[in-house]
Scaffold this motif. Sequence first.
Motif, PDB file in Angstrom:
ATOM      1  N   VAL A 293      -8.463 -21.121  -2.972  1.00  0.00           N
ATOM      2  CA  VAL A 293      -9.829 -20.777  -2.588  1.00  0.00           C
ATOM      3  C   VAL A 293     -10.733 -22.005  -2.682  1.00  0.00           C
ATOM      4  N   ALA A 294     -10.579 -22.790  -3.745  1.00  0.00           N
ATOM      5  CA  ALA A 294     -11.388 -24.002  -3.891  1.00  0.00           C
ATOM      6  C   ALA A 294     -11.107 -24.989  -2.770  1.00  0.00           C
ATOM      7  N   ASN A 295      -9.859 -25.139  -2.403  1.00  0.00           N
ATOM      8  CA  ASN A 295      -9.505 -26.042  -1.304  1.00  0.00           C
ATOM      9  C   ASN A 295     -10.113 -25.563   0.006  1.00  0.00           C
ATOM     10  N   THR A 296     -10.084 -24.265   0.242  1.00  0.00           N
ATOM     11  CA  THR A 296     -10.675 -23.712   1.461  1.00  0.00           C
ATOM     12  C   THR A 296     -12.177 -23.978   1.506  1.00  0.00           C
ATOM     13  N   ILE A 297     -12.838 -23.793   0.381  1.00  0.00           N
ATOM     14  CA  ILE A 297     -14.289 -24.029   0.329  1.00  0.00           C
ATOM     15  C   ILE A 297     -14.597 -25.502   0.558  1.00  0.00           C
ATOM     16  N   ILE A 298     -13.845 -26.385  -0.072  1.00  0.00           N
ATOM     17  CA  ILE A 298     -14.093 -27.824   0.085  1.00  0.00           C
ATOM     18  C   ILE A 298     -13.876 -28.259   1.528  1.00  0.00           C
ATOM     19  N   VAL A 299     -12.817 -27.785   2.149  1.00  0.00           N
ATOM     20  CA  VAL A 299     -12.544 -28.143   3.550  1.00  0.00           C
ATOM     21  C   VAL A 299     -13.648 -27.612   4.459  1.00  0.00           C
ATOM     22  N   ASP A 300     -14.113 -26.400   4.202  1.00  0.00           N
ATOM     23  CA  ASP A 300     -15.178 -25.808   5.012  1.00  0.00           C
ATOM     24  C   ASP A 300     -16.474 -26.606   4.877  1.00  0.00           C
ATOM     25  N   VAL A 301     -16.847 -26.952   3.649  1.00  0.00           N
ATOM     26  CA  VAL A 301     -18.077 -27.730   3.434  1.00  0.00           C
ATOM     27  C   VAL A 301     -17.950 -29.108   4.067  1.00  0.00           C
ATOM     28  N   TYR A 302     -16.796 -29.761   3.888  1.00  0.00           N
ATOM     29  CA  TYR A 302     -16.595 -31.083   4.474  1.00  0.00           C
ATOM     30  C   TYR A 302     -16.687 -31.030   5.998  1.00  0.00           C
ATOM     31  N   THR A 303     -16.120 -29.999   6.596  1.00  0.00           N
ATOM     32  CA  THR A 303     -16.165 -29.860   8.051  1.00  0.00           C
ATOM     33  C   THR A 303     -17.601 -29.704   8.532  1.00  0.00           C
ATOM     34  N   LYS A 304     -18.384 -28.907   7.823  1.00  0.00           N
ATOM     35  CA  LYS A 304     -19.783 -28.722   8.228  1.00  0.00           C
ATOM     36  C   LYS A 304     -20.594 -29.999   8.050  1.00  0.00           C
TER      37      LYS A 304
END
Length: 93
Positions: free
Chosen positions: A42-53
């Motif tokens: 879940v943390a990896n998913t959140i980090i990737v999502d924030v980085y993409t934005k």
Amino acid sequence: MKKFICTISPNLYRYYWATMVVVIVSLTLTTPTFAVDDMWTVANTIIVDVYTKIAGISTVLAGLMSAIAVIGVKLANNQHKSDNAWDWRATRS
């Protein structure tokens, strides 16, 4: 049997019913929750999502600043103003 239990404790029957009501109500009102993924996924998913934005916003802003610098160069009537337009873009990025 009931008479024997009542002689041990006259309120035992009432306590039993109250306990059973609390247990049944707590079992019917609690909802089970099951985690789909572990904490690290879940943390990896959140980090990737924030980085993409953030990368998307940075790309848009870089394009906008380059467009402003190009417009500044096109509107400049001498080399000094043209250099200042490109320098403005370089200091902002």
